[in-house]
Enzyme design. Structure first.
Site, PDB file in Angstrom:
ATOM      1  N   HIS A 100       0.830  -1.199   0.000  1.00  0.00           N
ATOM      2  CA  HIS A 100       0.000   0.000   0.000  1.00  0.00           C
ATOM      3  C   HIS A 100       0.868   1.253   0.000  1.00  0.00           C
ATOM      4  CE1 HIS A 100       0.957  -0.523   4.269  1.00  0.00           C
ATOM      5  NE2 HIS A 100       0.652   0.749   4.454  1.00  0.00           N
TER       6      HIS A 100
ATOM      7  N   ARG B 262       5.576   6.750  13.833  1.00  0.00           N
ATOM      8  CA  ARG B 262       5.672   7.303  12.481  1.00  0.00           C
ATOM      9  C   ARG B 262       5.182   8.751  12.441  1.00  0.00           C
ATOM     10  NH1 ARG B 262       1.692   4.659   8.493  1.00  0.00           N
ATOM     11  NH2 ARG B 262       0.305   6.301   9.261  1.00  0.00           N
TER      12      ARG B 262
ATOM     13  N   ASP C 115       0.636   5.003   1.644  1.00  0.00           N
ATOM     14  CA  ASP C 115      -0.103   5.538   2.785  1.00  0.00           C
ATOM     15  C   ASP C 115      -1.162   6.558   2.375  1.00  0.00           C
ATOM     16  OD1 ASP C 115       1.060   4.068   4.799  1.00  0.00           O
ATOM     17  OD2 ASP C 115       2.631   5.531   5.205  1.00  0.00           O
TER      18      ASP C 115
ATOM     19  N   HIS D 156       4.709   0.095   0.400  1.00  0.00           N
ATOM     20  CA  HIS D 156       5.407  -0.708   1.397  1.00  0.00           C
ATOM     21  C   HIS D 156       4.481  -1.779   1.950  1.00  0.00           C
ATOM     22  CE1 HIS D 156       3.719   2.841   3.433  1.00  0.00           C
ATOM     23  NE2 HIS D 156       3.561   2.072   4.507  1.00  0.00           N
TER      24      HIS D 156
END
Length: 304
Positions: free
Chosen positions: A120, A295, A122, A280
């Site tokens: 995917h 993150r 983000d 990723h």
């Protein structure tokens, strides 16, 4: 015994140094990813010249990796904010003292969740998907829990020419309701959709800084929005199965190993990636071990 990440890289990809700070750069594959050594992210969070070197390397390698970066959460946030404003996530929780620092904690108290272990990009369900992210491993498993990144510019470059012609000008919808919302109650799912209506993006995106063309479909993509034209559709089965088969073919390009780099996490290791031309996949093969990540996602710009 020598650890995996200290094993010398292939002779085809020797390390070299760049910039006045002599950052050591170790390319990890032929198409994507480099490990940086002899550089402090804490210093980069305060030093504009050093940060500019990091940003230039990011545009070249698409994802950068660093180990043994014992920096504070405030420095983590400050580094990411040099790229631009940070964004929260509507489902994952943030650190209460550092807005925009999203906690992705998988421990023994967590319910099983499988939204990460798919290729995917983000938050493409946003009208302006993130520019990128700065991700830290706070606590990782002794083995497993790697993350894979994919060069989606290379994925586009190596498509057959007739496919490139077929998808030129196509647009597609991306949905948080059909992904995160699928595990919610109907009421919660509808509320989530009301806050974040499906976004529409080009199937082939142009990177705003490098100008490269990027295949821009992923696990959040649900359907094409302008496929049903006389050129593509003769009968009904051309419209629905024909479009979905093409979309699935494009989404599967992210699984081609030649476009990948795989990173084994250690505590206080970092990844900085460009979300505009990569995907990723967080490998969930470590249960019941713990994996705690933090993150900082950077606000992006519209794709059109």
């Amino acid at each position: 015994m020598t650890t995996v990440y200290d094993t010398p890289v292939d002779d085809r990809f020797p390390s070299f140094t760049v910039g006045p700070r002599a950052i050591e750069v170790l390319p990890l594959t032929a198409t994507i990813g480099a490990e940086l050594r002899s550089v402090s992210l804490a210093e980069a969070s305060r030093d504009a010249e050093l940060f500019a070197e990091l940003r230039a390397l990011l545009l070249e390698y698409k994802v950068l990796f660093l180990r043994d970066q014992d920096i504070t959460r405030a420095e983590h946030v400050a580094l990411a904010e040099r790229f631009g404003p940070l964004e929260d996530h509507p489902v994952a929780g943030s650190d209460p003292e550092h807005p925009g620092l999203v906690r992705i904690y998988k421990d023994l108290d967590s319910k099983p969740e499988h939204y990460e272990n798919a290729f995917h990009c983000d938050a493409t369900w946003r009208e302006a998907p993130p520019l990128g992210s700065v991700l830290r491993c706070v606590e990782g498993p002794p083995v497993g829990g790697d993350t894979i990144w994919v060069n989606m510019a290379e994925a586009y470059r190596r498509l057959p020419e007739h496919v490139k012609q077929q998808i030129d000008g196509l647009k597609a919808r991306h949905s948080i309701e059909a992904s995160f919302g699928a595990a919610m109650s109907e009421e919660q799912r509808h509320a989530l959709h009301a806050r974040f209506p499906d976004a529409e993006h080009p199937v082939v995106r142009t990177h705003p800084e490098t100008g490269e063309k990027v295949l821009f479909v992923n696990a959040f993509t649900t359907h094409f929005t302008n496929y049903h034209t006389p050129e593509n559709v003769r009968f009904g089965h051309d419209y629905s199965p024909g479009a979905s088969e093409l979309l699935n073919y494009l989404i599967r390009q992210a699984s081609v190993p030649e476009y990948h780099v795989r990173w084994r996490w250690t505590n206080n290791s970092f990844a900085i990636w460009d979300n505009r031309n990569t995907q990723h996949y967080a490998v969930q093969d470590y249960w019941p071990a713990v994996r705690k990540m933090e993150r900082a996602g950077i606000v992006g710009t519209p794709t059109f």
